[in-house]
Write a protein that holds these residues in place. Structure first.
Motif, mmCIF file in Angstrom:
data_model
loop_
_atom_site.group_PDB
_atom_site.id
_atom_site.type_symbol
_atom_site.label_atom_id
_atom_site.label_comp_id
_atom_site.label_asym_id
_atom_site.label_seq_id
_atom_site.Cartn_x
_atom_site.Cartn_y
_atom_site.Cartn_z
ATOM 1 N N SER A 8 0.829 -1.209 0.000
ATOM 2 C CA SER A 8 0.000 0.000 0.000
ATOM 3 C C SER A 8 0.862 1.256 0.000
ATOM 4 O O SER A 8 0.457 2.281 -0.538
ATOM 5 C CB SER A 8 -0.986 -0.001 1.171
ATOM 6 O OG SER A 8 -0.330 -0.111 2.401
ATOM 7 N N ILE A 9 2.056 1.185 0.553
ATOM 8 C CA ILE A 9 2.975 2.328 0.490
ATOM 9 C C ILE A 9 3.527 2.458 -0.925
ATOM 10 O O ILE A 9 3.554 3.546 -1.497
ATOM 11 C CB ILE A 9 4.114 2.181 1.523
ATOM 12 C CG1 ILE A 9 3.547 2.395 2.924
ATOM 13 C CG2 ILE A 9 5.244 3.173 1.238
ATOM 14 C CD1 ILE A 9 4.545 2.221 4.039
ATOM 15 N N LYS A 41 12.062 4.146 1.706
ATOM 16 C CA LYS A 41 12.322 3.979 0.265
ATOM 17 C C LYS A 41 11.426 4.915 -0.549
ATOM 18 O O LYS A 41 11.870 5.554 -1.499
ATOM 19 C CB LYS A 41 12.087 2.525 -0.130
ATOM 20 C CG LYS A 41 12.367 2.210 -1.565
ATOM 21 C CD LYS A 41 12.128 0.726 -1.855
ATOM 22 C CE LYS A 41 12.262 0.444 -3.322
ATOM 23 N NZ LYS A 41 11.984 -0.969 -3.634
ATOM 24 N N TYR A 42 10.159 5.001 -0.177
ATOM 25 C CA TYR A 42 9.195 5.870 -0.854
ATOM 26 C C TYR A 42 9.661 7.320 -0.801
ATOM 27 O O TYR A 42 9.687 8.020 -1.804
ATOM 28 C CB TYR A 42 7.827 5.711 -0.172
ATOM 29 C CG TYR A 42 6.745 6.612 -0.725
ATOM 30 C CD1 TYR A 42 5.858 6.146 -1.688
ATOM 31 C CD2 TYR A 42 6.596 7.922 -0.271
ATOM 32 C CE1 TYR A 42 4.861 6.976 -2.189
ATOM 33 C CE2 TYR A 42 5.614 8.748 -0.774
ATOM 34 C CZ TYR A 42 4.750 8.269 -1.735
ATOM 35 O OH TYR A 42 3.768 9.085 -2.239
ATOM 36 N N ILE A 43 10.045 7.777 0.400
ATOM 37 C CA ILE A 43 10.468 9.170 0.577
ATOM 38 C C ILE A 43 11.748 9.457 -0.201
ATOM 39 O O ILE A 43 11.868 10.471 -0.886
ATOM 40 C CB ILE A 43 10.643 9.491 2.074
ATOM 41 C CG1 ILE A 43 9.307 9.377 2.807
ATOM 42 C CG2 ILE A 43 11.245 10.882 2.264
ATOM 43 C CD1 ILE A 43 9.423 9.339 4.321
ATOM 44 N N PRO A 48 5.732 12.136 -3.470
ATOM 45 C CA PRO A 48 5.032 13.109 -2.626
ATOM 46 C C PRO A 48 4.777 12.598 -1.209
ATOM 47 O O PRO A 48 4.165 11.553 -1.016
ATOM 48 C CB PRO A 48 3.700 13.333 -3.357
ATOM 49 C CG PRO A 48 3.933 12.878 -4.747
ATOM 50 C CD PRO A 48 4.966 11.798 -4.668
ATOM 51 N N PHE A 49 5.280 13.354 -0.254
ATOM 52 C CA PHE A 49 5.163 12.986 1.155
ATOM 53 C C PHE A 49 4.981 14.245 1.981
ATOM 54 O O PHE A 49 5.679 15.239 1.780
ATOM 55 C CB PHE A 49 6.429 12.252 1.621
ATOM 56 C CG PHE A 49 6.412 11.906 3.088
ATOM 57 C CD1 PHE A 49 5.785 10.758 3.536
ATOM 58 C CD2 PHE A 49 7.016 12.736 4.008
ATOM 59 C CE1 PHE A 49 5.765 10.444 4.888
ATOM 60 C CE2 PHE A 49 7.005 12.434 5.365
ATOM 61 C CZ PHE A 49 6.377 11.283 5.801
ATOM 62 N N PHE A 50 4.047 14.213 2.921
ATOM 63 C CA PHE A 50 3.814 15.323 3.830
ATOM 64 C C PHE A 50 3.717 14.764 5.241
ATOM 65 O O PHE A 50 2.755 14.080 5.584
ATOM 66 C CB PHE A 50 2.530 16.064 3.439
ATOM 67 C CG PHE A 50 2.216 17.254 4.300
ATOM 68 C CD1 PHE A 50 3.140 18.271 4.491
ATOM 69 C CD2 PHE A 50 0.976 17.364 4.905
ATOM 70 C CE1 PHE A 50 2.844 19.377 5.272
ATOM 71 C CE2 PHE A 50 0.655 18.469 5.686
ATOM 72 C CZ PHE A 50 1.597 19.473 5.872
ATOM 73 N N GLY A 51 4.739 15.013 6.049
ATOM 74 C CA GLY A 51 4.757 14.548 7.425
ATOM 75 C C GLY A 51 4.353 15.671 8.363
ATOM 76 O O GLY A 51 4.859 16.787 8.262
#
Length: 107
Positions: A8-9, A41-43, A48-51
Motif C-alpha cells: 500500500s505504500i 524507500k518511498y520518501i 510526494p510525502f507530507f509529514g
C-alpha cells in the motif's frame, strides 16, 4: 487509504503522515509492522510525502524525546526537545513559548 503493508505504500500516489504521539512509539510501530523501510524507500525516491508533527520528526536519525531509538534517517540530525531549545511549556495549555534568555519575550 490507510497504509497497512508495504504494497500500500509502494502503490500510493502520495502519503500524508499525521503524527500524534511520541517518536519512540511511532518508530516502534513502523518497525514492528514492517512499514519503516518501505516508507523510507518511498520518501528517498522523491515521491510526494507530507509529514505532520511526529510524522515529520521520524524522518530524522534520532530524537531527544526517545534516546536510543533510531528514526528513518532520511535527514541527518536529531530532533531537539522544546525545552532544550529554551521553550517552556505553559501550564494552561499544551503549547510552548520562548523565554527571555533567547531574546524572545512573551507578547
Amino acid at each position: 487509504v490507510d497504509a497497512t503493508d508495504a504494497g500500500s505504500i509502494e502503490s500510493a500516489g502520495c502519503i500524508v503522515f499525521p503524527g500524534v504521539g511520541r517518536f519512540g512509539e511511532c518508530m516502534e510501530f513502523l518497525n514492528q509492522s514492517g512499514l519503516a523501510e518501505p516508507l523510507k524507500k518511498y520518501i528517498l525516491a522523491g515521491r510526494p510525502f507530507f509529514g505532520i508533527c511526529v510524522g515529520f520528526q521520524v524522518m530524522f536519525e534520532r530524537s531527544e524525546e526517545s534516546p536510543g531509538v533510531g528514526g528513518l534517517g532520511v535527514f541527518s540530525g536529531t530532533v531537539n526537545s522544546p525545552s532544550s531549545m529554551g521553550l517552556q511549556k505553559r501550564a494552561s495549555d499544551s503549547t510552548y513559548r520562548c523565554t527571555q534568555r533567547n531574546g524572545f519575550g512573551d507578547h
